[in-house]
Write an enzyme that holds these catalytic residues in place. Structure first.
Site, PDB file in Angstrom:
ATOM      1  N   HIS A 106      27.507  38.893  40.885  1.00 30.49           N
ATOM      2  CA  HIS A 106      28.538  37.874  41.089  1.00 30.49           C
ATOM      3  C   HIS A 106      28.969  37.914  42.547  1.00 30.49           C
ATOM      4  O   HIS A 106      29.585  38.880  43.005  1.00 30.49           O
ATOM      5  CB  HIS A 106      29.746  38.113  40.177  1.00 30.49           C
ATOM      6  CG  HIS A 106      29.474  37.733  38.753  1.00 30.49           C
ATOM      7  ND1 HIS A 106      30.126  38.292  37.685  1.00 30.49           N
ATOM      8  CD2 HIS A 106      28.593  36.833  38.234  1.00 30.49           C
ATOM      9  CE1 HIS A 106      29.670  37.749  36.559  1.00 30.49           C
ATOM     10  NE2 HIS A 106      28.737  36.862  36.869  1.00 30.49           N
ATOM     11  N   GLU A 114      32.413  39.100  44.242  1.00 27.86           N
ATOM     12  CA  GLU A 114      32.957  40.434  43.956  1.00 27.86           C
ATOM     13  C   GLU A 114      32.522  41.403  45.050  1.00 27.86           C
ATOM     14  O   GLU A 114      31.669  42.258  44.872  1.00 27.86           O
ATOM     15  CB  GLU A 114      32.493  40.862  42.558  1.00 27.86           C
ATOM     16  CG  GLU A 114      33.002  39.882  41.506  1.00 27.86           C
ATOM     17  CD  GLU A 114      32.345  40.013  40.139  1.00 27.86           C
ATOM     18  OE1 GLU A 114      31.495  40.919  39.974  1.00 27.86           O
ATOM     19  OE2 GLU A 114      32.684  39.219  39.251  1.00 27.86           O
ATOM     20  N   ARG A 141      29.943  34.812  41.651  1.00 28.61           N
ATOM     21  CA  ARG A 141      29.762  34.252  40.329  1.00 28.61           C
ATOM     22  C   ARG A 141      28.656  33.195  40.243  1.00 28.61           C
ATOM     23  O   ARG A 141      27.571  33.654  40.044  1.00 28.61           O
ATOM     24  CB  ARG A 141      31.103  33.654  39.964  1.00 28.61           C
ATOM     25  CG  ARG A 141      31.320  33.304  38.579  1.00 28.61           C
ATOM     26  CD  ARG A 141      31.648  34.185  37.471  1.00 28.61           C
ATOM     27  NE  ARG A 141      32.616  34.990  36.913  1.00 28.61           N
ATOM     28  CZ  ARG A 141      32.304  35.838  35.941  1.00 28.61           C
ATOM     29  NH1 ARG A 141      31.077  35.861  35.520  1.00 28.61           N
ATOM     30  NH2 ARG A 141      33.152  36.596  35.463  1.00 28.61           N
ATOM     31  N   HIS A 148      30.770  45.330  39.083  1.00 24.73           N
ATOM     32  CA  HIS A 148      31.508  44.071  39.230  1.00 24.73           C
ATOM     33  C   HIS A 148      32.930  44.362  39.704  1.00 24.73           C
ATOM     34  O   HIS A 148      33.330  45.508  39.858  1.00 24.73           O
ATOM     35  CB  HIS A 148      31.568  43.344  37.879  1.00 24.73           C
ATOM     36  CG  HIS A 148      30.239  42.826  37.401  1.00 24.73           C
ATOM     37  ND1 HIS A 148      29.939  41.494  37.359  1.00 24.73           N
ATOM     38  CD2 HIS A 148      29.132  43.463  36.957  1.00 24.73           C
ATOM     39  CE1 HIS A 148      28.707  41.322  36.914  1.00 24.73           C
ATOM     40  NE2 HIS A 148      28.191  42.510  36.657  1.00 24.73           N
ATOM     41  N   GLU A 168      33.933  47.311  36.179  1.00 25.29           N
ATOM     42  CA  GLU A 168      34.803  46.345  36.862  1.00 25.29           C
ATOM     43  C   GLU A 168      35.693  47.167  37.782  1.00 25.29           C
ATOM     44  O   GLU A 168      36.587  47.887  37.328  1.00 25.29           O
ATOM     45  CB  GLU A 168      35.649  45.546  35.864  1.00 25.29           C
ATOM     46  CG  GLU A 168      34.852  44.626  34.938  1.00 25.29           C
ATOM     47  CD  GLU A 168      34.328  43.364  35.623  1.00 25.29           C
ATOM     48  OE1 GLU A 168      34.670  43.126  36.806  1.00 25.29           O
ATOM     49  OE2 GLU A 168      33.574  42.623  34.973  1.00 25.29           O
TER      50      GLU A 168
HETATM   51 ZN   LIG Z   1      31.322  39.958  37.721  1.00 25.38          ZN
END
Ligand SMILES: [Zn+2]
Length: 338
Positions: A109, A112, A130, A200, A274
């Site tokens: 993504h 990020e 993204r 991410h 994340e």
């Molecule tokens: Zn992501």
């Protein structure tokens, strides 16, 4: 990394590269890349606590490869939708022993930024160092969410068939060249891949399969246990709290994610990280937080690798392989989707 250093150790990195450019694309690219290359010239002074445009990351990759020619090789992975070649660096100790692989990608993504920053940090700590851009509806909207494009209950939940959506799942499972390239590479080596990590931001979460169902994988408890231990190791560094659970349970439902796909094709340990933060700055995490974020994430990833080694290698492979020396590969990718 103690247990890993006791074995042969391979580290790989998927990187975008320069070869194979169409000239017009190269020119467009140069406009972006040419103006952003910052003053660093040697690897030793590369500022890991800053965000770097792709041009600088490319340059960093080249320097890594050139400096460590004995252990680093570069390979072609595939092309992006905009015909930019993707390469991976495989970093490995020369060995004829059977090899195992860990995959880690950062930056699938594009917004990020902290995720690619971590991949570079990870390489540095090892002392070696993204949406996509596809065109839809006659060019009226752009981009597929590559992490909704994998063949894992594709576009059933938490993804959209509308190409204007941020979570557009593409026109079919693996419809995008980027996901095709990653999946065929992983598929071809899946027997030997013990761990799949996809980095991410943001949310401070360690996510296990699944996103497309609240059903659990058959080693769910083990995944949670390993993840929780990693979260504890992470917190011990700078006090940052992470939560551990399945995407469907603690974040939201998603289908077509690489994490779920990797688990479904039989890779036992599959996690989405994340990274920071919890929404204060969101995707625009300040550069002043890069270092601490990378330091703590390092602790978490090493904790996972230690456990994978103990639980998977040592107990499974070692029994099969007996005295055969075990080999670990780490494959990391930084996506070029900008
Ligand atoms: Zn992501």
């Amino acid at each position: 990394m103690k247990p890993l250093l006791g074995t042969f150790y391979l580290l790989g990195m998927l990187v975008p590269g320069w070869l194979g450019y169409d000239r017009s694309l190269t020119q467009q690219r140069q406009e972006v890349v040419g103006k952003v290359v910052s003053p660093w010239r040697i690897l030793e002074t590369y500022p890991y606590n800053r965000y770097h445009p792709m041009g600088e990351i490319y340059q960093w990759m080249s320097e890594i490869r050139e400096k460590y020619t004995e252990v680093v090789t570069q390979h072609f992975l595939g092309m992006t939708y905009e015909s930019r070649p993707m390469y991976y660096l495989k970093i490995s100790q020369p060995s004829n022993n059977p090899k195992k692989i860990i995959w880690m990608d950062c930056g699938i993504h594009a917004r990020e930024w902290i995720a690619p920053a971590f991949c570079q940090w990870f390489v540095k700590e090892d002392r070696l160092w993204r949406k996509s851009r596809s065109s839809h509806n006659n060019g009226t909207c752009f981009g597929t969410d590559l992490n909704r494009n994998f063949d894992a209950s594709w576009c059933s939940i938490g993804a959209s068939h509308n190409c204007e959506s941020l979570t557009f799942c593409g026109t079919g499972p693996m419809s995008e060249p980027e996901t095709k390239a990653v999946s065929s590479f992983i598929e071809s080596k899946k027997e030997n891949i013990a761990c799949f990590l996809t980095m991410h931001s943001y949310g401070q979460l360690i996510l296990v399969p699944y996103g497309y169902t609240t059903n659990k994988s058959n080693n769910h408890e083990e995944l949670i246990q390993v993840g929780q231990k990693a979260a504890n190791a992470l917190k011990a560094k700078h006090g940052t709290n992470y939560r551990v659970g399945s995407s469907a349970d603690i974040l939201y439902a998603t289908s077509g994610s690489s994490r779920d796909w990797a688990r479904d094709i039989g890779i036992p340990f599959s996690y989405t990280f994340e990274l920071r933060d919890n929404g204060t700055y969101g995707f625009v995490l300040p550069e002043t937080q890069i270092q601490a974020t990378c330091e703590e994430t390092m602790e978490a990833v090493l904790s996972v690798l230690d456990d994978v080694y103990e639980k998977y290698w040592y107990t499974n492979s070692a029994i099969k392989a007996k005295s055969t020396a075990l080999v670990l590969s780490l494959l990391m990718s930084i996506m070029s989707l900008l």
